[in-house]
Enzyme design. Sequence first.
Site, PDB file in Angstrom:
ATOM      1  N   GLU A  40       0.862  -1.176   0.000  1.00 16.85           N
ATOM      2  CA  GLU A  40       0.000   0.000   0.000  1.00 16.85           C
ATOM      3  C   GLU A  40       0.898   1.224   0.000  1.00 16.85           C
ATOM      4  OE1 GLU A  40      -3.719  -1.955   2.462  1.00 16.85           O
ATOM      5  OE2 GLU A  40      -2.399  -0.547   3.488  1.00 16.85           O
ATOM      6  N   ARG A  66       1.112  22.807   9.837  1.00 11.43           N
ATOM      7  CA  ARG A  66       0.919  21.539   9.143  1.00 11.43           C
ATOM      8  C   ARG A  66       0.028  20.652   9.999  1.00 11.43           C
ATOM      9  NH1 ARG A  66       1.799  22.133   3.860  1.00 11.43           N
ATOM     10  NH2 ARG A  66       3.862  22.999   3.420  1.00 11.43           N
ATOM     11  N   GLU A 121       6.033   9.906  -4.203  1.00 10.53           N
ATOM     12  CA  GLU A 121       6.318  11.338  -4.342  1.00 10.53           C
ATOM     13  C   GLU A 121       7.800  11.589  -4.614  1.00 10.53           C
ATOM     14  OE1 GLU A 121       5.819  15.594  -1.994  1.00 10.53           O
ATOM     15  OE2 GLU A 121       5.508  13.742  -0.886  1.00 10.53           O
ATOM     16  N   GLU A 140      -6.469  29.882  -1.922  1.00 11.30           N
ATOM     17  CA  GLU A 140      -7.542  29.935  -0.937  1.00 11.30           C
ATOM     18  C   GLU A 140      -7.283  28.877   0.126  1.00 11.30           C
ATOM     19  OE1 GLU A 140     -12.330  29.144  -0.746  1.00 11.30           O
ATOM     20  OE2 GLU A 140     -11.484  29.912  -2.616  1.00 11.30           O
TER      21      GLU A 140
END
Length: 184
Positions: A40, A66, A121, A140
């Site tokens: 996964e 974060r 990534e 935004e």
Amino acid sequence: MEDKHLKEIKIDSKIAFEGNFLKVQSDTVRLPDGTRASREYIRHPGAVVILPLFDDNSVLLERQFRYPLNRVFIEFPAGKIDLGESSLVTAKRELEEETGYTASDWTFICTIHNAIAYSDEHLDIYVARGLRAGIAKLDEGEFLETFKAPITDVLTWVREGKITDVKTIIGIFWLDKICTHAWK
């Protein structure tokens, strides 16, 4: 280098979760010894990291909350690569959007994979020089503040644990090398 004896072969694949930004992939693979296992991982479109370097060898950093770790982090500007966009175009866009700065000189440093055990990534790292101030155009829902700091202070903050963001740590190590050894 011959790596065939280490390779895992995908047998089956499905999307386990698909959100607005990330996907979680669930694959069944055949291991090198012939047995099966599940894998996964998070699918991510890739991102860029910008190392904004001023002529006096100070850098532009951001403070940003974060959510996953429930705290404010000190980071270099960074952002996700949009579909069909080159990483350099993304870097230029993100620097201006997040900080208001533009740069006249861009140098690609390297690509890093920041979470190879659970994500595909990658981050392309660029040094931005010839900085000119402007007005930030935050997305935004994006809230951050920018500040300037000497490289020596940033290195100290890494040693003291005040900076723990991996892209920022790798970036400041590169800048220390670049500025100390006149590397371009």
